[in-house]
Design a protein around this motif. Structure first.
Motif, PDB file in Angstrom:
ATOM      1  N   PHE A  57     -12.472  10.163  -9.091  1.00  0.00           N
ATOM      2  CA  PHE A  57     -12.761   9.043  -8.192  1.00  0.00           C
ATOM      3  C   PHE A  57     -11.409   8.234  -7.966  1.00  0.00           C
ATOM      4  CE2 PHE A  57     -13.420   4.249  -9.154  1.00  0.00           C
ATOM      5  CZ  PHE A  57     -13.955   4.137  -7.839  1.00  0.00           C
ATOM      6  N   GLU A  92      -9.785  10.226  -5.250  1.00  0.00           N
ATOM      7  CA  GLU A  92     -10.374   9.960  -3.911  1.00  0.00           C
ATOM      8  C   GLU A  92      -9.932   8.423  -3.510  1.00  0.00           C
ATOM      9  OE1 GLU A  92     -14.643  10.840  -3.372  1.00  0.00           O
ATOM     10  OE2 GLU A  92     -14.460  12.196  -5.034  1.00  0.00           O
ATOM     11  N   MET A  93      -9.693   7.599  -4.293  1.00  0.00           N
ATOM     12  CA  MET A  93      -9.305   6.309  -3.909  1.00  0.00           C
ATOM     13  C   MET A  93      -7.819   6.386  -3.700  1.00  0.00           C
ATOM     14  SD  MET A  93     -11.650   3.989  -4.101  1.00  0.00           S
ATOM     15  CE  MET A  93     -10.636   2.368  -3.933  1.00  0.00           C
ATOM     16  N   TYR A 120     -19.724   6.023  -6.213  1.00  0.00           N
ATOM     17  CA  TYR A 120     -19.761   5.660  -7.765  1.00  0.00           C
ATOM     18  C   TYR A 120     -20.567   4.029  -7.644  1.00  0.00           C
ATOM     19  CZ  TYR A 120     -16.793   9.498  -8.876  1.00  0.00           C
ATOM     20  OH  TYR A 120     -16.489  10.540  -9.173  1.00  0.00           O
ATOM     21  N   GLU A 121     -20.368   3.400  -6.664  1.00  0.00           N
ATOM     22  CA  GLU A 121     -21.022   2.193  -6.885  1.00  0.00           C
ATOM     23  C   GLU A 121     -22.748   2.347  -6.729  1.00  0.00           C
ATOM     24  OE1 GLU A 121     -20.404  -1.046  -7.479  1.00  0.00           O
ATOM     25  OE2 GLU A 121     -18.435  -0.173  -8.088  1.00  0.00           O
ATOM     26  N   GLN A 165       0.862  -1.180   0.014  1.00  0.00           N
ATOM     27  CA  GLN A 165      -0.016   0.056  -0.005  1.00  0.00           C
ATOM     28  C   GLN A 165       0.874   1.281   0.061  1.00  0.00           C
ATOM     29  OE1 GLN A 165      -2.853  -1.146  -0.420  1.00  0.00           O
ATOM     30  NE2 GLN A 165      -2.327  -3.202   0.233  1.00  0.00           N
ATOM     31  N   ARG A 190     -15.938   6.455   1.007  1.00  0.00           N
ATOM     32  CA  ARG A 190     -17.113   7.361   0.220  1.00  0.00           C
ATOM     33  C   ARG A 190     -17.054   7.377  -1.008  1.00  0.00           C
ATOM     34  NH1 ARG A 190     -18.658  11.951  -1.530  1.00  0.00           N
ATOM     35  NH2 ARG A 190     -16.588  11.835  -2.620  1.00  0.00           N
ATOM     36  N   ALA A 191     -16.038   7.234  -1.810  1.00  0.00           N
ATOM     37  CA  ALA A 191     -15.843   7.260  -3.260  1.00  0.00           C
ATOM     38  C   ALA A 191     -16.300   6.067  -3.836  1.00  0.00           C
ATOM     39  CB  ALA A 191     -14.410   7.382  -3.566  1.00  0.00           C
ATOM     40  N   ILE A 192     -15.959   4.844  -3.272  1.00  0.00           N
ATOM     41  CA  ILE A 192     -16.516   3.771  -3.709  1.00  0.00           C
ATOM     42  C   ILE A 192     -18.145   3.577  -3.665  1.00  0.00           C
ATOM     43  CG2 ILE A 192     -16.634   1.263  -3.408  1.00  0.00           C
ATOM     44  CD1 ILE A 192     -14.096   1.640  -4.888  1.00  0.00           C
ATOM     45  N   GLY A 198      -6.678   8.513  -1.718  1.00  0.00           N
ATOM     46  CA  GLY A 198      -6.889   9.170  -0.315  1.00  0.00           C
ATOM     47  C   GLY A 198      -7.255  10.642  -0.136  1.00  0.00           C
ATOM     48  N   LEU A 199      -7.381  11.155  -1.416  1.00  0.00           N
ATOM     49  CA  LEU A 199      -7.473  12.674  -1.464  1.00  0.00           C
ATOM     50  C   LEU A 199      -8.821  12.942  -1.102  1.00  0.00           C
ATOM     51  CD1 LEU A 199      -4.807  12.812  -2.980  1.00  0.00           C
ATOM     52  CD2 LEU A 199      -5.672  14.582  -4.219  1.00  0.00           C
ATOM     53  N   ARG A 200      -9.298  14.413  -0.280  1.00  0.00           N
ATOM     54  CA  ARG A 200     -10.552  14.758  -0.106  1.00  0.00           C
ATOM     55  C   ARG A 200     -11.276  15.150  -1.257  1.00  0.00           C
ATOM     56  NH1 ARG A 200      -7.583  16.968   4.164  1.00  0.00           N
ATOM     57  NH2 ARG A 200      -7.744  19.085   2.873  1.00  0.00           N
ATOM     58  N   PRO A 201     -12.699  15.014  -1.239  1.00  0.00           N
ATOM     59  CA  PRO A 201     -13.369  15.318  -2.755  1.00  0.00           C
ATOM     60  C   PRO A 201     -13.001  16.556  -3.365  1.00  0.00           C
ATOM     61  CG  PRO A 201     -14.807  14.555  -1.151  1.00  0.00           C
ATOM     62  CD  PRO A 201     -13.686  14.485  -0.334  1.00  0.00           C
ATOM     63  N   LYS A 261     -24.282   5.117  -7.695  1.00  0.00           N
ATOM     64  CA  LYS A 261     -24.590   5.596  -9.168  1.00  0.00           C
ATOM     65  C   LYS A 261     -24.695   4.499 -10.181  1.00  0.00           C
ATOM     66  CE  LYS A 261     -23.156   9.597 -10.644  1.00  0.00           C
ATOM     67  NZ  LYS A 261     -22.263  10.828 -11.275  1.00  0.00           N
ATOM     68  N   GLY A 278      -6.868  -0.195  -2.102  1.00  0.00           N
ATOM     69  CA  GLY A 278      -7.829  -0.009  -3.277  1.00  0.00           C
ATOM     70  C   GLY A 278      -8.686  -1.392  -3.303  1.00  0.00           C
ATOM     71  N   TRP A 318     -10.996  -1.327  -0.048  1.00  0.00           N
ATOM     72  CA  TRP A 318     -12.175  -0.494  -0.029  1.00  0.00           C
ATOM     73  C   TRP A 318     -13.180  -0.629  -1.092  1.00  0.00           C
ATOM     74  CZ3 TRP A 318     -12.853   1.599   4.319  1.00  0.00           C
ATOM     75  CH2 TRP A 318     -11.827   1.999   5.191  1.00  0.00           C
ATOM     76  N   LEU A 319     -12.627  -1.340  -2.189  1.00  0.00           N
ATOM     77  CA  LEU A 319     -13.436  -1.741  -3.159  1.00  0.00           C
ATOM     78  C   LEU A 319     -14.468  -2.848  -2.601  1.00  0.00           C
ATOM     79  CD1 LEU A 319     -14.072  -1.677  -6.410  1.00  0.00           C
ATOM     80  CD2 LEU A 319     -12.747  -3.774  -6.545  1.00  0.00           C
ATOM     81  N   TYR A 336     -14.677   3.215 -16.215  1.00  0.00           N
ATOM     82  CA  TYR A 336     -16.432   3.116 -16.121  1.00  0.00           C
ATOM     83  C   TYR A 336     -16.784   3.953 -17.399  1.00  0.00           C
ATOM     84  CZ  TYR A 336     -15.541   1.365 -11.457  1.00  0.00           C
ATOM     85  OH  TYR A 336     -15.062   0.690 -10.479  1.00  0.00           O
ATOM     86  N   ASN A 389     -12.091   8.349   2.787  1.00  0.00           N
ATOM     87  CA  ASN A 389     -12.157   8.982   1.459  1.00  0.00           C
ATOM     88  C   ASN A 389     -12.586   7.963   0.424  1.00  0.00           C
ATOM     89  OD1 ASN A 389     -12.401  11.855   2.243  1.00  0.00           O
ATOM     90  ND2 ASN A 389      -9.883  11.872   2.232  1.00  0.00           N
ATOM     91  N   GLN A 390     -11.680   6.983   0.533  1.00  0.00           N
ATOM     92  CA  GLN A 390     -11.835   5.853  -0.196  1.00  0.00           C
ATOM     93  C   GLN A 390     -13.362   5.312  -0.291  1.00  0.00           C
ATOM     94  OE1 GLN A 390      -9.324   6.381   1.683  1.00  0.00           O
ATOM     95  NE2 GLN A 390      -7.591   5.365   0.709  1.00  0.00           N
TER      96      GLN A 390
END
Lengths: 314, 269
Positions: A96, A99-100, B10-11, A69, B5-7, A102-105, B13, B101, B104-105, A85, B2-3
């Motif tokens: 997206f 954010e994955m 998007y999932e 990681q 929330r993002a997943i 680790g960044l804030r939106p 949606k 990744g 979180w996925l 996608y 954040n991960q």
């Protein structure tokens, strides 16, 4: 060292992906050059930790890349295939993935917008990916790989599908990337694509690392490796005799084209001299040459020859 | 976070497609339609059943229709192809090369599966339960919804693990496992059935169902029922279900990390 391979072999069942590769690369920009099926993708999947070696050890930035990681924060990967996608916009795809990371939106959106500008996608970034051309998708793929400013950028055929303008823009972008002191590994089967970016090459074929070095060294290698030239003429046997008499070829043999015509296959290290001599022979002897070409305009012939050298056959 | 929330975003949606929404409505409507049909055809009082017995029959029917069919199918549609879907559209590598990744996925997809299936179950219970005569609709609704939530959580984790272990045949293996283990094995009166989700959910239903102490004692004295329902209190069943959920989720995360889901095939080495 940026990348270390210690006797790395990777098998897919009985199929060899890479075969006993040993190398140590300091930080910098490198071109991974090889024909299709050479093992480039396997090499890249090993350094991104997607595959583990069957034998040997791989280290990237001093770490084992498998499920690491910490390393994933420091690398950016652009695969050769698309796989994004399709229903979302290019901008949202990059947001997206940031954010994955680790960044804030809000931060992710800002970085993504900047990055889309860098790859020349600002105008189309809010459109769904499904509406993009191949070149636009390539740009989005590149954007997601560089958006988090990784130390090491790994690109698999990033320029394929781009038009000449896009190719030039991407090349400039990658040149700037290299100038900023960051590392890059770019895989391609087209020599000039890599040559425009870096002078350091790794030549891979049949899963083996056949050679490595600078552009000059690769050109030297090209000059020293016999090149196979196919000539279609009205008197191929007479032409073969003239070529051999002038000692401009290591060998000459007769073959047949797909349509059944006689074909002269010449193996030569003196391509320039041969190209200069042929017009004179044509003028003096009346031989008609219908077609003259190298066996393969890609690097396949070079790799075939290197493979033979590697096996001690040349 | 954040991960996650993002997943999740998007999932979520991606679940709002015509096909997925149609499935959600179908799953929601199925128990309601069956309830309407049974109510129109069956007359329990004609066969001498009293109100408590009638309510028990309805509760058992709701249990079969909502936590067993609606929840299982709901999570099956979402969780089983979680990894296969990413592999098929070749988006896996983009996520697998991000820090945590894969973790979180899977967690994101798990939560989506649970929310998707349990929301269908809760809406379905809310529409179906008021259709019957009952002395305490609220208690029945609460019982069915609680079991539905636990069922969704446990089965989603199970299907996610099967999907991680056998991504190419996730649906086939999930159906086979459910039929053999959760249906057949869970009804075999032996120690082995205690390790199934169905056994724990059934036992929880028996604990929460409106049934007299004598009736419960009679049930437990029956040699068959003694082995297909657990006697322990409901908290024990909940701990078992949460334990199985945790085990399956951990299993799926480990399997996904250990497996090599690269898009590079032998043809493009």
């Amino acid at each position: 060292m940026m990348i270390e391979f210690d006797h790395v072999t990777r098998l897919y069942g009985r199929v060899l992906g890479v075969n006993d590769i040993c190398l140590a690369l300091p930080p910098g920009a490198y071109g991974l050059l090889g024909p299709n099926g050479a093992g480039k993708s396997t090499f890249l999947h090993l350094i991104t930790g997607q595959l583990k070696p069957t034998r040997g050890t791989v280290k990237v930035l001093g770490m084992n890349p498998r499920n690491n990681q910490q390393l994933f924060r420091r690398i950016g990967f652009c695969p050769s295939f698309e796989g994004m996608y399709a229903g979302i916009s290019g901008l949202n795809w990059v947001v997206f993935l940031l954010e994955m990371q680790g960044l804030r939106p809000a931060q992710a959106r800002k970085c993504a917008e900047e990055c889309m500008e860098r790859v020349g996608m600002t105008d189309a970034m809010t459109r769904p990916i499904s509406s993009y051309s191949r070149g636009m998708r390539q740009r989005v793929k590149l954007a997601q790989a560089i958006s988090h400013e990784p130390e090491l950028l790994i690109l698999d055929e990033p320029l394929s599908g781009l038009d000449p303008i896009g190719r030039s823009q991407m090349t400039n972008l990658l040149r700037d990337w290299i100038k900023s002191g960051k590392s890059l590994i770019i895989a391609s089967h087209v020599l000039y694509e890599i040559e425009a970016l870096t002078q350091s090459f790794l030549l891979i074929s049949g899963g083996r690392l056949l050679a490595s070095g600078t552009a000059e060294e690769v050109h030297e290698l090209l000059n020293n490796v016999p090149m196979e030239i196919h000539i279609r003429a009205n008197e191929p046997r007479q032409l073969a005799g003239m070529i051999l008499a002038a000692s401009l070829a290591e060998s000459a043999k007769m073959g047949r084209t797909d349509s059944g015509d006689e074909l002269l296959v010449v193996s030569t290290r003196s391509t320039t001299q041969l190209a200069s001599a042929i017009p004179d022979w044509v003028r003096d002897s009346g031989i008609q040459i219908y077609e003259m070409k190298t066996a393969d305009d890609s690097l396949q012939s070079l790799f075939n020859s290197l493979m033979k050298i590697h096996r001690g056959e040349l | 976070m954040n991960q996650l929330r993002a997943i999740f975003f998007y999932e979520w949606k991606r679940t709002l497609t015509f096909g997925r929404i149609s499935w959600w409505f179908l799953l929601t409507a199925f128990p309601v339609l069956i309830t309407l049909l049974v109510r129109a055809e069956a007359n329990f009082r004609d066969v001498g059943m009293e109100q408590p017995q009638i309510e028990t029959v309805w509760t058992l029917m709701f249990y079969m229709l909502i936590p067993c069919v609606c929840c299982c199918l709901g999570v099956f549609l979402n969780a089983a192809p979680a990894i296969a879907g990413e592999l098929e559209q070749r988006s896996w590598v983009y996520l697998a090369t991000r820090p945590w990744g894969i973790f979180w996925l899977l967690v994101g997809k798990y939560i989506i599966a649970v929310v998707w299936a349990s929301s269908a179950a809760i809406v379905s219970a809310s529409l179906a339960i008021p259709l019957i005569e009952s002395q305490d609709h609220t208690k029945m609704w609460f019982t069915i919804c609680s079991i539905s939530l636990l069922s969704s959580m446990a089965y989603a984790a199970l299907y996610l693990m099967i999907g991680a272990l056998f991504p190419k045949r996730a649906m086939v293996f999930s159906v086979t496992y459910t039929a053999l283990v959760e249906v057949v094995l869970s009804l075999i009166p032996a120690i082995i059935n205690r390790f199934t989700i169905q056994y724990r959910l059934r036992s929880l239903l028996i604990q929460w169902i409106e049934i007299s102490p004598e009736g419960r004692r009679e049930l437990m004295e029956n040699l068959f029922f003694k082995y297909v329902f657990a006697e322990e209190v409901s908290s024990v069943q909940i701990v078992w279900l949460l334990g199985l959920t945790g085990l399956f989720l951990t299993g799926s995360i480990i399997a996904a990390h250990v497996s090599e889901f690269t898009a590079a095939s032998e043809s493009d080495v």
